[in-house]
Write a protein that holds these residues in place. Structure first.
Motif: not given
Length: 70
Positions: A23-38
């Motif tokens: 998935x790609x969102x304009x305002x949110x980098x989901x890869x970075x959010x996932x890394x932060x959650x891990x």
């Protein structure tokens, strides 16, 4: 956080967001959010195990009661 299950849940959801979605969102980098959650899940897991280890070590000590007969 709800202990061990919450930490493992954060790691799993973070890994899914980072590695299993495209998935790609304009305002949110989901890869970075996932890394932060891990990372938060791993830190929580380390803190939880250290607290659990400390509780077990304290629980292993014998209880000594002292009575004073007056």
């Amino acid at each position: 956080m709800t202990g061990l299950g919450g930490c493992i849940g954060l790691i799993v959801v973070g890994a899914i967001l980072t590695f299993a979605t495209d998935w790609e969102m304009e305002s949110v980098n989901l890869d970075l959010v996932g890394l932060i959650m891990m990372a938060v899940g791993l830190i929580g897991l380390a803190v939880y195990t250290s607290v659990l280890k400390r509780r077990r070590a304290m629980g292993a000590l014998p209880v000594v009661e002292q009575r004073r007969d007056i």
